[in-house]
Design a protein around this motif. Structure first.
Motif, PDB file in Angstrom:
ATOM      1  N   VAL A 317       0.821  -1.067   0.235  1.00 23.26           N
ATOM      2  CA  VAL A 317       0.093  -0.007  -0.288  1.00 23.26           C
ATOM      3  C   VAL A 317       1.397   1.306   0.239  1.00 23.26           C
ATOM      4  O   VAL A 317       1.767   1.710   0.953  1.00 23.26           O
ATOM      5  CB  VAL A 317      -0.804   0.357   1.149  1.00 23.26           C
ATOM      6  CG1 VAL A 317      -1.705   0.893   1.297  1.00 23.26           C
ATOM      7  CG2 VAL A 317      -1.688  -1.555   1.739  1.00 23.26           C
ATOM      8  N   ASP A 318       0.219   1.790  -1.031  1.00 21.19           N
ATOM      9  CA  ASP A 318       0.922   3.305  -0.809  1.00 21.19           C
ATOM     10  C   ASP A 318       0.047   4.541  -0.364  1.00 21.19           C
ATOM     11  O   ASP A 318      -0.857   4.319  -0.057  1.00 21.19           O
ATOM     12  CB  ASP A 318       1.201   3.770  -1.806  1.00 21.19           C
ATOM     13  CG  ASP A 318      -0.144   3.940  -3.209  1.00 21.19           C
ATOM     14  OD1 ASP A 318      -0.307   2.944  -3.325  1.00 21.19           O
ATOM     15  OD2 ASP A 318      -0.157   5.389  -3.181  1.00 21.19           O
ATOM     16  N   LYS A 319       0.742   5.740   0.241  1.00 19.19           N
ATOM     17  CA  LYS A 319       0.251   6.749   0.817  1.00 19.19           C
ATOM     18  C   LYS A 319      -1.483   7.214  -0.025  1.00 19.19           C
ATOM     19  O   LYS A 319      -2.213   6.988   0.610  1.00 19.19           O
ATOM     20  CB  LYS A 319       1.231   7.989   0.850  1.00 19.19           C
ATOM     21  CG  LYS A 319       0.971   8.562   2.241  1.00 19.19           C
ATOM     22  CD  LYS A 319       2.068   9.956   2.253  1.00 19.19           C
ATOM     23  CE  LYS A 319       1.472  10.867   3.198  1.00 19.19           C
ATOM     24  NZ  LYS A 319       0.853   9.939   4.740  1.00 19.19           N
ATOM     25  N   LEU A 320      -1.009   7.499  -0.832  1.00 19.43           N
ATOM     26  CA  LEU A 320      -2.774   8.014  -1.392  1.00 19.43           C
ATOM     27  C   LEU A 320      -4.049   6.827  -1.140  1.00 19.43           C
ATOM     28  O   LEU A 320      -5.236   6.840  -0.871  1.00 19.43           O
ATOM     29  CB  LEU A 320      -2.762   8.706  -2.963  1.00 19.43           C
ATOM     30  CG  LEU A 320      -1.819   9.961  -2.717  1.00 19.43           C
ATOM     31  CD1 LEU A 320      -1.849  11.092  -3.647  1.00 19.43           C
ATOM     32  CD2 LEU A 320      -1.830  11.111  -1.509  1.00 19.43           C
ATOM     33  N   ASN A 321      -3.557   6.049  -1.707  1.00 18.67           N
ATOM     34  CA  ASN A 321      -4.295   4.586  -2.053  1.00 18.67           C
ATOM     35  C   ASN A 321      -4.624   3.909  -0.480  1.00 18.67           C
ATOM     36  O   ASN A 321      -6.516   3.890  -0.212  1.00 18.67           O
ATOM     37  CB  ASN A 321      -3.631   3.226  -2.931  1.00 18.67           C
ATOM     38  CG  ASN A 321      -3.772   3.531  -3.901  1.00 18.67           C
ATOM     39  OD1 ASN A 321      -4.799   3.791  -4.259  1.00 18.67           O
ATOM     40  ND2 ASN A 321      -2.701   3.724  -4.744  1.00 18.67           N
ATOM     41  N   SER A 322      -4.013   4.235   0.789  1.00 13.38           N
ATOM     42  CA  SER A 322      -3.878   3.992   2.014  1.00 13.38           C
ATOM     43  C   SER A 322      -5.649   4.641   2.093  1.00 13.38           C
ATOM     44  O   SER A 322      -6.812   4.213   3.462  1.00 13.38           O
ATOM     45  CB  SER A 322      -3.286   4.154   2.682  1.00 13.38           C
ATOM     46  OG  SER A 322      -2.404   4.871   3.429  1.00 13.38           O
ATOM     47  N   ARG A 323      -5.568   5.585   1.866  1.00 15.43           N
ATOM     48  CA  ARG A 323      -7.208   6.463   2.022  1.00 15.43           C
ATOM     49  C   ARG A 323      -7.769   6.090   1.716  1.00 15.43           C
ATOM     50  O   ARG A 323      -9.509   6.237   1.844  1.00 15.43           O
ATOM     51  CB  ARG A 323      -6.450   8.193   1.727  1.00 15.43           C
ATOM     52  CG  ARG A 323      -5.418   9.027   2.202  1.00 15.43           C
ATOM     53  CD  ARG A 323      -6.131   9.600   1.599  1.00 15.43           C
ATOM     54  NE  ARG A 323      -4.640  10.678   1.985  1.00 15.43           N
ATOM     55  CZ  ARG A 323      -4.473  12.361   2.094  1.00 15.43           C
ATOM     56  NH1 ARG A 323      -5.142  13.143   1.115  1.00 15.43           N
ATOM     57  NH2 ARG A 323      -3.513  13.529   2.005  1.00 15.43           N
ATOM     58  N   ARG A 324      -7.616   5.579   0.169  1.00 12.95           N
ATOM     59  CA  ARG A 324      -9.547   4.517   0.117  1.00 12.95           C
ATOM     60  C   ARG A 324      -9.509   3.120   1.134  1.00 12.95           C
ATOM     61  O   ARG A 324      -9.906   2.715   0.777  1.00 12.95           O
ATOM     62  CB  ARG A 324      -9.476   4.033  -1.614  1.00 12.95           C
ATOM     63  CG  ARG A 324      -9.319   5.485  -2.246  1.00 12.95           C
ATOM     64  CD  ARG A 324      -9.440   5.086  -3.967  1.00 12.95           C
ATOM     65  NE  ARG A 324      -9.337   5.756  -4.640  1.00 12.95           N
ATOM     66  CZ  ARG A 324     -10.396   6.252  -4.590  1.00 12.95           C
ATOM     67  NH1 ARG A 324     -11.533   6.712  -4.372  1.00 12.95           N
ATOM     68  NH2 ARG A 324      -9.746   8.337  -5.701  1.00 12.95           N
ATOM     69  N   MET A 325      -8.768   2.901   1.885  1.00 13.25           N
ATOM     70  CA  MET A 325      -8.389   1.462   2.423  1.00 13.25           C
ATOM     71  C   MET A 325      -8.569   1.778   3.700  1.00 13.25           C
ATOM     72  O   MET A 325      -7.904   2.722   4.639  1.00 13.25           O
ATOM     73  CB  MET A 325      -7.324   0.707   2.260  1.00 13.25           C
ATOM     74  CG  MET A 325      -7.203   0.459   0.168  1.00 13.25           C
ATOM     75  SD  MET A 325      -5.231   0.474  -0.087  1.00 13.25           S
ATOM     76  CE  MET A 325      -5.266  -1.682   0.456  1.00 13.25           C
ATOM     77  N   GLU A 326      -8.778   0.969   4.483  1.00 15.46           N
ATOM     78  CA  GLU A 326      -8.093   0.943   5.936  1.00 15.46           C
ATOM     79  C   GLU A 326      -6.808  -0.315   6.265  1.00 15.46           C
ATOM     80  O   GLU A 326      -6.617  -1.313   6.680  1.00 15.46           O
ATOM     81  CB  GLU A 326      -9.805  -0.012   7.245  1.00 15.46           C
ATOM     82  CG  GLU A 326     -10.926   0.989   6.563  1.00 15.46           C
ATOM     83  CD  GLU A 326     -12.186   0.242   7.181  1.00 15.46           C
ATOM     84  OE1 GLU A 326     -11.582  -0.715   7.663  1.00 15.46           O
ATOM     85  OE2 GLU A 326     -13.294   1.377   6.969  1.00 15.46           O
ATOM     86  N   HIS A 327      -6.040   0.613   6.220  1.00 11.03           N
ATOM     87  CA  HIS A 327      -4.963  -0.785   5.919  1.00 11.03           C
ATOM     88  C   HIS A 327      -3.772   0.669   5.588  1.00 11.03           C
ATOM     89  O   HIS A 327      -3.739   1.628   4.577  1.00 11.03           O
ATOM     90  CB  HIS A 327      -4.630  -1.360   3.889  1.00 11.03           C
ATOM     91  CG  HIS A 327      -3.431  -2.236   4.611  1.00 11.03           C
ATOM     92  ND1 HIS A 327      -2.318  -2.182   4.080  1.00 11.03           N
ATOM     93  CD2 HIS A 327      -3.907  -4.014   4.120  1.00 11.03           C
ATOM     94  CE1 HIS A 327      -1.969  -2.890   4.850  1.00 11.03           C
ATOM     95  NE2 HIS A 327      -2.593  -3.649   4.535  1.00 11.03           N
ATOM     96  N   GLN A 328      -3.031   0.512   6.302  1.00 18.95           N
ATOM     97  CA  GLN A 328      -1.797   1.371   6.544  1.00 18.95           C
ATOM     98  C   GLN A 328      -0.727   1.771   5.340  1.00 18.95           C
ATOM     99  O   GLN A 328      -0.636   0.787   4.482  1.00 18.95           O
ATOM    100  CB  GLN A 328      -0.660   1.213   7.746  1.00 18.95           C
ATOM    101  CG  GLN A 328      -1.662   1.530   9.018  1.00 18.95           C
ATOM    102  CD  GLN A 328      -1.091   3.183   9.421  1.00 18.95           C
ATOM    103  OE1 GLN A 328      -0.668   3.822   9.305  1.00 18.95           O
ATOM    104  NE2 GLN A 328      -3.015   3.564   9.981  1.00 18.95           N
TER     105      GLN A 328
END
Lengths: 465, 437
Positions: A317-328
């Motif tokens: 997971v990268d930073k921006l995609n983490s915003r869509r995911m419940e994942h650090q």
């Protein structure tokens, strides 16, 4: 150095002026070189200098990116200002001041490509040529190519990250062509390293590798067409790991998971593979081909256990995609150069050792295909369907490796194949690859021990047996 | 100024001739996800390739910055790289041709100057239409990308040439789901005329085609007659386009070696390279060596008529360059298979027992351009007595490229320029080996 701290802070400030909540500046200076030899003669030699700056601004789930070759402060501030116009938000984010520059200290090289004479490099390539050519009289042509680069990156962002590192890569591709009676077949080996030239002096014997390329070409020249159908396939270690990379790795990248576009969405902590499968993506391996001190968002690279004993443990997971995911974020953001905005990508990805041995796996397979060397492959993350080419294959008959076969390809589904891995050996090894995806072409290691897939579709020209 | 200074310093250092090739790219890309603008990228960047002849050998340096401070490095690196070259190839910097084709429709100012907001609107509109096209649609990614590419060539032989093109592509990927299956659809329209985008019709086709593949399964292995859809054929032609390069032939890396003038395909096959094709961002009136490009037939009614040449390979074969020197190597500009007379439906009707292949994957690894062999993952539909049946996936279609050219039984009239830059129609071929169940 690339850009000074004060200018970086000004660019970040400008970028956030209209309400963006995250800004990042990525500066790159890369010196690269290539030498191509054909038939033992140097045909082309090229040197290249890449210099550029990329600016990214995010606001919630949206992001804007732009880049420029200019180092001129006005041009870069204008770029940041132009990009910021995409956002209008009353709530402003104040950037964190940049602290001390953090310098990546791992993955140092002893002998940099910049310190080795061109003539010495040429000599290495010619030795490899001679070894491959002399292997057998059917070897008609050998091409040996060198690609190398030293990339210096400087990354700063509105959260106060301020890091730099040098990344060195050297790779030598050996392509041998065997021919007889108008038929031609190829053999290919491409050792590479995240070390310096010490790798080719101390760790590997380039001439042996060249002979191996010639051996594959000759073997395939005299091989029969591969039969087709569904059968067990034993995939050897090293580059055999491309199967996990393509079939599953890409579908575990946030690039597809965040958009709910992957077959592995919503499967965290569920069993997704046979219980003997543990898979890891490790960007911290010392001088690994896909390693780095920092990911391309400036955060430390990590070791990620993706699947443990068959259970899905993590995505990449990268930073921006983490915003869509419940994942650090997992420190997985990578890009080819400043010309690309970064996204989640693999680093050094491999299936971990099992408990069987190579000999046990072959001996317990009555009939099937032994894929000694894999070529490349591709996957459609949306459906999970993948394909690979087998560049050196043999039929397994009565528990023994029998005649060589050529032109085989494997097709299957990523979510399904993980369940069909029924034996894993204890000889884990990795090999180099270049992975092309959304943020460009990047060096990535693949790897695995020898393993068996109980049934998979094998495509070949010979037809059903 | 940079170029003049470079030429001057190079001459002083003993470099007999120098050429610069400047490439400027202005790019815009827009991605929409779930109805919202997700990604927006802009850039303006340049790169320059400098080639110089030192003691008869060609040295090369590429750079993205044109600082005058860099000139000394450029000159010394060119000399250094020329020194290690020991192939006997003669290095040439070209004085130019008497005539270069006048290309007029390659740059469309209207596209370039159109308000970005309108472009974003168009992408959002397509995104909405994708979502609305069918209840099976679950995830949609819609994108638009536009580039303006300016190239300039200048050398110490007095040649100065200029080419400007722009192009854009609009399209997307849709994921369709049923209870038991998940499939994807993907297509793009590449043009430099915004009026070519018909979102309504396009979205219906992409989604419709994807929905039809739901439930696709492998079929039993065997020999099947094949119709390759134009998109699938484009992938195949692209994978094997390198075999027409004289460089590959001369190095003993092309299966076409020694075949010039002989029949290599069915008489229905005429393959051309058209560097003047309209609305193609690759179209050029000169190649990277400054040679005038020209329209040529590589295969005429099944007969191999020419290879593609740059200055170097032409000299070796004692012919003239075909104007295909690109990127330090040899390649086609706009490769195209000329259309035949049949509609796609007619081609499918010709199948007694076979597969209509809509997509092939993995050509970068599963197609061997040296041997001509390929074994590729394919998708499509089973066809029985000319009637399209169930969707098929996870099969491979295997063959040899030359055998395929010989086995072409009918050529369609449905030409399209695909993502890989190949312009071709659908074709019908005889039985091929298919691996499935």
């Amino acid at each position: 150095m690339l850009l000074d701290k004060h200018l970086l802070e000004k660019i970040i400030e400008t970028a956030l002026a209209t309400g963006g909540d995250f800004a990042e500046v990525y500066c790159e200076e890369t010196v690269s070189g290539s030498i191509q030899t054909v038939g033992g003669l140097v045909e082309k030699a090229n040197s290249r200098k890449i210099v550029g700056v990329g600016v990214r601004i995010a606001h919630k789930l949206q992001s804007v990116y732009g880049f420029s070759n200019s180092k001129n402060p006005e041009d870069l501030l204008k770029l940041a200002s132009d990009l910021s116009k995409s956002f209008t938000d009353e709530t402003k984010t104040k950037p964190t001041k940049l602290g001390e520059l953090e310098v990546g200290k791992k993955h140092r090289v002893k002998i940099s490509p910049l310190d080795v004479k061109q003539s010495e490099k040429v000599e290495m390539l010619k030795k490899a040529y001679k070894a491959a050519k002399a292997y057998d009289e059917v070897i008609q042509q050998v091409m040996v190519n060198l690609t190398e680069w030293v990339q210096t990156v400087l990354i700063a962002n509105s959260e106060g990250r301020y890091v730099t590192e040098d990344r060195t890569r050297i790779r030598i591709g050996i392509n041998a062509i065997a021919g007889k009676d108008g038929m031609m077949q190829t053999g290919y080996e491409a050792p590479g390293t995240g070390k310096g030239y010490e790798y080719f002096m101390e760790d590997v014997n380039l001439e042996d590798i060249a002979r191996d390329a010639a051996r594959i070409a000759k073997t395939m020249l005299f091989a029969d067409e591969c039969p087709s159908g569904v059968m067990p396939v034993v995939i050897d270690n090293e580059f055999g790991g491309v199967i996990f990379h393509e079939a599953c790795g890409h579908s575990l990248e946030a690039t597809s998971v965040a958009k709910n576009a992957s077959v592995f969405c919503g499967k965290l902590n569920q069993q997704v593979a046979s219980a003997i499968v543990t898979a890891i993506d490790d960007g911290t391996i010392e001088n690994g081909w896909g390693s780095a001190n920092f990911d391309d968002e400036g955060y430390p690279q990590q070791r990620r256990v993706l699947i443990e004993n068959g259970i899905l443990k993590s995505y990449m997971v990268d930073k921006l995609n983490s915003r869509r995911m419940e994942h650090q974020p997992t420190g997985s953001s990578r890009r080819e150069s400043y010309r690309y905005s970064p996204t989640s990508r693999m680093s050094n990805t491999f299936i971990d050792n099992g408990t069987s041995t190579f000999d046990e796996i072959i001996a317990s397979t009555e009939y099937g295909l032994y894929a000694a060397k894999m070529g490349g492959g591709s996957v459609n993350p949306g459906s999970g369907d993948f394909n690979f080419a087998v560049s050196e294959g043999y039929i397994i008959r009565n528990g023994k490796i029998a005649e060589p076969v050529r032109g085989a390809s494997l097709v299957g589904n990523g979510a399904e194949i993980l369940w069909k891995i029924d034996m894993i050996a204890n000889n884990l090894d990795r090999a180099r690859g270049m992975c092309g995806s959304a943020s460009g072409s990047i060096p990535a290691d693949v790897g695995q021990p020898t393993l068996r897939v109980s049934s998979i579709t094998v495509g070949g020209k010979k037809g059903a047996k | 100024m940079f170029i003049e200074k470079l030429f001057e310093k190079a001459k002083k250092a003993g470099i007999s001739d120098v050429q610069v090739f400047l490439n400027n790219m202005n790019e815009l890309s827009i991605e929409v996800f779930e109805g919202h603008l997700e990604k927006y990228e802009i850039s303006d960047s340049s790169s320059m390739v400098i080639r110089g002849i030192y003691q008869g050998k060609m040295g090369t340096y590429s750079t993205e910055i044109m600082d005058e401070e860099l000139i000394d490095t450029i000159v010394s690196t060119i000399i250094e790289s020329a020194k290690i070259i020991d192939s006997p190839d003669e290095a040439v910097i070209y004085a130019g041709d008497s005539k270069y084709e006048e290309l007029t429709d390659l740059f469309n100012e209207e596209l370039k100057s159109m308000d970005v907001a309108k472009k974003i609107e168009k992408v959002k509109n397509l995104d909405a239409l994708f979502h609305a096209a069918d209840p099976h649609v679950s995830i949609v990614e819609t994108m638009y990308a536009e580039q303006t590419k300016t190239v300039m060539l200048q050398n110490t032989k007095g040649l100065k040439l200029f080419n400007k093109v722009n192009s854009s592509m609009l399209g997307g990927q849709v994921i369709v789901k049923s209870e038991s299956d998940q499939r994807t659809g993907f297509d793009l329209i590449i043009t430099n005329d915004f009026n070519d985008y018909h979102n309504e019709e396009f979205s219906k086709k992409v989604v419709g085609d994807a929905v039809k593949t739901l439930g696709a399964k492998p079929i039993p292995s065997g020999n099947y007659e094949i119709v390759f859809d134009r998109d699938a054929l484009g992938v195949l032609l692209s994978a094997f386009s390198g075999i027409f390069s004289a460089e590959a032939v001369q190095k003993g890396m092309s299966l076409l070696k020694g075949k010039l003038g002989s029949t290599i395909g069915s008489d229905l096959v005429t393959l051309v390279d058209d560097p003047f094709m309209k609305k193609s961002s690759r179209s050029r009136s000169f190649d990277d060596e400054g040679v005038a490009t020209k329209y040529k037939e590589l295969i005429k009614s099944g007969v191999l008529t020419t290879f593609l040449h740059n200055l170097n390979t032409a000299k070796k074969d004692n012919v003239t360059s075909t104007g295909n020197g690109f990127g330090g190597s040899v390649s086609a500009v706009n490769l195209g298979l000329l259309p035949g007379s049949h509609s796609k439906d007619e081609l499918i009707k010709m199948i007694k027992n076979g597969i209509y292949v809509t997509d092939v994957q993995g050509a970068h690894a599963g197609a061997n351009s040296v041997s001509g062999d390929f074994s590729l993952q394919a998708m499509g539909f089973l066809v029985k007595d000319g009637v399209i049946g169930v969707p098929v996936a996870l099969i491979t279609v295997a063959g040899n490229f030359i055998k395929l050219l010989q086995d072409i039984e009918a050529v369609g009239n449905d030409v399209k320029t695909g993502y890989y830059g190949i312009t071709c129609p659908s074709i019908k071929v005889g039985p091929m080996v298919v691996a499935g169940l």
